[in-house]
Motif scaffolding. Sequence first.
Motif, short mmCIF file in Angstrom:
data_model
loop_
_atom_site.label_atom_id
_atom_site.label_comp_id
_atom_site.label_asym_id
_atom_site.label_seq_id
_atom_site.Cartn_x
_atom_site.Cartn_y
_atom_site.Cartn_z
N ALA A 180 14.26 24.39 47.51
CA ALA A 180 14.94 25.19 46.48
C ALA A 180 14.78 24.54 45.10
O ALA A 180 14.37 23.38 44.98
CB ALA A 180 16.41 25.36 46.82
N ILE A 192 15.64 35.16 56.35
CA ILE A 192 15.57 33.90 55.60
C ILE A 192 15.32 32.73 56.54
O ILE A 192 14.50 31.84 56.25
CB ILE A 192 16.86 33.70 54.78
CG1 ILE A 192 16.93 34.75 53.66
CG2 ILE A 192 16.93 32.29 54.19
CD1 ILE A 192 18.29 34.85 53.01
N ASP A 250 13.96 34.18 43.67
CA ASP A 250 14.47 34.51 45.00
C ASP A 250 15.87 33.92 45.10
O ASP A 250 16.04 32.73 45.39
CB ASP A 250 13.55 33.92 46.07
CG ASP A 250 14.08 34.16 47.49
OD1 ASP A 250 14.92 35.07 47.68
OD2 ASP A 250 13.65 33.43 48.41
N ARG A 276 13.42 29.45 43.64
CA ARG A 276 14.42 29.81 44.67
C ARG A 276 15.77 29.25 44.25
O ARG A 276 15.89 28.08 43.88
CB ARG A 276 14.02 29.27 46.04
CG ARG A 276 15.06 29.58 47.12
CD ARG A 276 14.49 29.39 48.51
NE ARG A 276 13.45 30.39 48.78
CZ ARG A 276 12.29 30.12 49.37
NH1 ARG A 276 11.99 28.87 49.71
NH2 ARG A 276 11.41 31.08 49.58
N VAL A 306 11.84 31.21 55.57
CA VAL A 306 12.02 30.02 54.73
C VAL A 306 12.10 28.75 55.56
O VAL A 306 11.48 27.73 55.24
CB VAL A 306 13.27 30.17 53.85
CG1 VAL A 306 13.48 28.92 52.99
CG2 VAL A 306 13.17 31.41 52.97
#
Length: 809
Positions: free
Chosen positions: A482, A772, A426, A403, A776
């Motif tokens: 991330a 998102i 991503d 990510r 996420v």
Amino acid sequence: MMALPLQGVRVLELTDGFGDTAGRFLADLGAAVVRVELPGGSASRTAQPLRDGVSIPFALRNANKRGIVLDLDADDDRERLRLLAQRSDILLESFPPGFLATRGVGTADLCRVHPALVAVSITGFGQNGPYRDWAAAEQVLYALSGVLSRSGEPGEAPLLPPNGLIDESVGVHTAWSALLAYYDRLHTGHGQLVDISAFEVIVHGFDPGFGVQGSAAAGRSEDFPRGRPDAANFYPVYRCGDGQVRICLLAKRQWQAMYEWLGRPEEFADPKYDTIPARFAASERLNPLIEQLFSTYTRDDLVAEGAARGIPIGGLNTVAEVLTTEHFDASGTFVDAEIAPGLSARVPSGYAKINGERAGLRSRAPQLGEHNDQVLRSAGADTRDPISAPQREPGARPFEGLRVLDMGVVVFGAELGRQFADNGADVIKIENSQFPDGLRQSKRGAALAASVAWGHRNRRSLGINLRSPEGIRIFKLLVEEADIVLANFKPGTLASMGLSYDELAAINPRIIVSESSAFGSVGPWNKRLGYGPLVRAACGVSALWRYSDASAGLCDGSTVYPDHIAGQVTATTILATLIHRLQSGRGAAIEVAQADTAIVQLGNQLVAEHLAPGSISAPGNSDPYSAPSGVYPCAGDDEWCVVTVRDDADWVALCGVLRRPDLVDDPRFATDELRIAHRAEADEVLAQWLLLHTPTEATDTLQAAGIPTGAMIRLPDLLTNPHLTARGAYIELEHELLPAPLPTAKQVAHFGALPDWPLQQAPLAGAQTREICEEVLGLSTVEIDTLVHDGVLQPPADDPALSPVSSTV
């Protein structure tokens, strides 16, 4: 010495020309690179410019490597090559197609010996296609790729850009492709063949006609089918008290500041002059006013005054001035080092900084066969511990599962993030509606800018206000899961937002934070605005990109260099750090200055000038080291061809094509040195023949004789070029907001096991904000609605939380 990210990675290099810069970049990043030469040494050991008998290109491009000699016509040495390949991770080779295979040590042969090997072939035109066996030179690739057609002044011959930029650019993309395949191998256990065509790299990656171009897209040659684009006044250059400066008046506020500085002249009071086209149309009246104002200032005073007024101004530096610039001293861009036994020089150190330290030059280029005993004594089975990585089946995109939080903007930002999005990551583009990406502002009346469609594809978009404490909190939640954060703001911007590498690493020690800017974070220029035209001017590129040192105008106005290449440099450095993270478990802080990219790529001229002051000047279209060479008119309207006669063999071949055997032994032309001394006569012999042939006829005929030749191609012609068509260079990219599909690169390098890039259309700003936050971050609908109402989250205008009904609930 810091731990470089590729320490432990072994690279076997059999290159001579294209590809040696790739090995140098990988070596800078820590790889153990062994360069293999044939008996007698590589031709590149005598590549010009030479100083004290030392080839500057060879010295720069082979630093940090070890060197050995193998005779590939001898059985014992072929077996030694196989043993070296068995203990290597990456093979780089640039021999003509078939050269190694006929000796039983082709890339496919070595991959059978070592199935985990990543074998990369780098040639002028690739391993197949109608141009496969053509001779390539930098000048030829400038012509065939469409770059030449956009360079020069209206009414004049097209102008070749400075030498060296293509070799280095091909090297950067080769390093990226090699590491991409190696990263895939770490996750699959399988190596692969990679076929790189320097032609395709320049078409798609140097300054692509069908790719992200930002504001410099004005002047694309499909709008000017004959002649060069009149681009000088997009980024005009003015004389001042001690030289020249360039200005970039792009935003309305910048023009208004310039208008105030000029004393508010009545003839430019009309609001129409807030636009670039209106100022461009009035340049004949506006430029004298600005030049008169600037005439009493020095370059440094103008830069300082421009900064105070918010006007981007940069001094035009010659190559000699770059070497003594205070900023480049402070930033560590140059290092004084030995480049050959007994010869030291001031040289560009390297492209990137990792954790604050330069990944650059550490040791000089090897002498011929210098490390034979050392390297061959250790040849044998690989006893290293393998790098542990999550395993997956071959055929997936290499970055699936990663990510990326992408705050990058304009051309550099789009190109950098795209490298990861196209390869499976991503990539979440972070956008603020109050401060939109410059690419989104260059629509020219269309619903969507083509550059956004090209550059933002395969991403998701999160609309968020990072100027609010709550927006920063949300961003930090994203950082927890991330892998990479990308930004190319002015140095210090992330730290001022509480998002420095140290702060983000405290949240997630595995995070890799990449910050890029025009001139880097260290040195007196660290706060200068980062427009490419100012970078080129400051680094000596613009001074060499003109017809001669006496030319008043510069010819780089319609290029975006070095944005695309600097993005590729940064992506490669990040990828090296991802490989290191598999072992260390920790991320890193990466910094790449666009100026450093340009200076590394101009290294040949800079080092040659340092060793022989006054020796480097703008060559125009004449190669100072060979003749005949240059850009020649052909039959037709504004039709041109590039030809480079490299040596005596090329001259003999040319005389055969011209049916002038009497010229072979002509005392004016018998050697390279004599032809250069009689350049005008040699050029005339070739020019007269070319006037009788179209560029295509001339190219086909001269290439058949082995002479590097290239027709000047205009951008639209790339789409029907027979070689690019045969190699599937283009595919169509669709977007619902565009009236027609856009031609776009299908892939640049040809990978044996990696899939082509997907073509998911670029999102509208904030289009996936709700998705998102739900998927996420796990935020509820109520939480998201509240953040939207508070202006922290910025979804598109049709979001339910922004409807009148929702706002009254």
